[in-house]
Write a protein that holds these residues in place. Structure first.
Motif, PDB file in Angstrom:
ATOM      1  N   MET A 177      15.497  12.229   4.231  1.00 37.61           N
ATOM      2  CA  MET A 177      16.756  12.510   4.913  1.00 37.61           C
ATOM      3  C   MET A 177      16.699  13.780   5.754  1.00 37.61           C
ATOM      4  N   LEU A 233      26.159   2.122   5.221  1.00 39.84           N
ATOM      5  CA  LEU A 233      25.523   3.231   4.489  1.00 39.84           C
ATOM      6  C   LEU A 233      25.647   3.080   2.975  1.00 39.84           C
ATOM      7  N   GLU A 234      26.785   2.617   2.506  1.00 38.83           N
ATOM      8  CA  GLU A 234      26.958   2.449   1.061  1.00 38.83           C
ATOM      9  C   GLU A 234      26.011   1.377   0.528  1.00 38.83           C
ATOM     10  N   TYR A 235      25.852   0.303   1.296  1.00 42.00           N
ATOM     11  CA  TYR A 235      24.929  -0.762   0.897  1.00 42.00           C
ATOM     12  C   TYR A 235      23.498  -0.231   0.852  1.00 42.00           C
ATOM     13  N   CYS A 236      23.121   0.576   1.858  1.00 44.10           N
ATOM     14  CA  CYS A 236      21.782   1.178   1.868  1.00 44.10           C
ATOM     15  C   CYS A 236      21.568   2.054   0.639  1.00 44.10           C
ATOM     16  N   LYS A 237      22.596   2.819   0.276  1.00 43.09           N
ATOM     17  CA  LYS A 237      22.515   3.679  -0.917  1.00 43.09           C
ATOM     18  C   LYS A 237      22.363   2.838  -2.175  1.00 43.09           C
ATOM     19  N   ASN A 238      23.221   1.845  -2.304  1.00 46.76           N
ATOM     20  CA  ASN A 238      23.249   1.036  -3.530  1.00 46.76           C
ATOM     21  C   ASN A 238      21.964   0.250  -3.733  1.00 46.76           C
ATOM     22  N   LYS A 275      19.120   1.358  -2.664  1.00 45.10           N
ATOM     23  CA  LYS A 275      18.074   2.392  -2.620  1.00 45.10           C
ATOM     24  C   LYS A 275      17.161   2.246  -1.396  1.00 45.10           C
ATOM     25  N   ASN A 276      17.741   1.784  -0.303  1.00 39.81           N
ATOM     26  CA  ASN A 276      16.978   1.656   0.934  1.00 39.81           C
ATOM     27  C   ASN A 276      17.185   2.930   1.755  1.00 39.81           C
ATOM     28  N   LEU A 277      16.480   3.978   1.351  1.00 34.58           N
ATOM     29  CA  LEU A 277      16.673   5.274   1.990  1.00 34.58           C
ATOM     30  C   LEU A 277      16.096   5.321   3.399  1.00 34.58           C
ATOM     31  N   TYR A 336      18.921   4.004   5.451  1.00 32.34           N
ATOM     32  CA  TYR A 336      19.992   5.005   5.369  1.00 32.34           C
ATOM     33  C   TYR A 336      19.672   6.184   6.289  1.00 32.34           C
TER      34      TYR A 336
END
Length: 237
Positions: free
Chosen positions: A2, A53-58, A60-62, A65
């Motif tokens: 990030m 973004l929430e889907y990417c977080k959930n 774990k697709n950083l 994200y």
């Protein structure tokens, strides 16, 4: 992932604004476009789409994200500082290697050739030749009317289609023939459009040629053994 993605992008955009550059071309990713669990199959993915973004977080697709937040940061600075920003969103980039090492995109293909995986995933992916990605950057830089985002992809393929092409071109390698997911239906490629970038004059190199040139480059750079059969295949194609 990030910090360099977001802070690095913001730093470059701020420097571009201070230097009063005429146009910035930013390399983003399809990862900032298509990750949306709420998109129905019939919806065509285009430049107006953004990853959730929430889907990417959930999930774990950083990677996706980071790409999404970085691009959003670029647009934020461009708007505030009045920078003329154009963005290219490539899919998996294939073709000849410039660097001596194998990057993540090329490993996506290499793993099917060296026997490290025995099955292929029940998944779909977009592919594009590295020369087309380079050309896309030049075109959007030099075309005064270019604006916004540009999806850069030749086509979508299921992994099963990828290994089938590889097996026909290079049958001497231990390319997997079975899917790792035999319970669920074969995933269908989502609909996308590359019309915006094609309207600027790009004629994409076919995926089959991308795969062929990728493998040939891996052979030439010593990442793959080349047998007599492989040499004959190279001459034939």
């Amino acid at each position: 992932m990030m910090e360099p993605a977001v802070i690095g992008t913001r730093n470059v955009m701020m420097a571009a604004a201070e230097a009063k550059v005429r146009r910035v071309v930013f390399t983003s990713s399809i990862g900032a476009v298509y990750m949306d669990p709420n998109r129905i199959p019939d919806v065509v993915v285009d430049e107006s789409c953004w990853s959730d973004l929430e889907y990417c977080k959930n999930t774990k697709n950083l990677y996706c994200y980071g790409k999404t937040v970085a691009e959003q940061s670029a647009w934020d600075v461009a708007k505030k500082k009045g920078v003329d920003l154009v963005v290219v969103n490539p899919v998996v980039v294939l073709g000849p290697l410039l660097q001596p090492t194998v990057n993540a995109s090329i490993m996506h293909i290499l793993k099917y050739l060296i026997g490290t995986v025995k099955t292929y995933a029940n998944a779909v992916q977009g592919y594009v030749h590295v020369r087309d990605v380079a050309l896309a950057h030049i075109i959007v830089f030099e075309t005064p009317s270019a604006s916004g985002r540009y999806i850069c992809s030749e086509r979508m393929l299921h992994r099963g289609e990828v290994v089938e092409i590889l097996a026909k071109l290079f049958p001497e390698y231990p390319i997997p023939t079975k899917c790792s997911d035999e319970k669920n239906p074969r995933k269908q490629p989502y609909k996308f459009t590359n019309k915006k970038i094609k309207d600027l004059g790009i004629e994409f190199i076919p995926v089959k040629q991308c795969l062929y040139e990728t493998v040939k480059s891996l052979q030439e750079n010593g990442h793959l053994p080349i047998s007599k059969q492989a040499e004959d295949s190279v001459k034939t194609h």
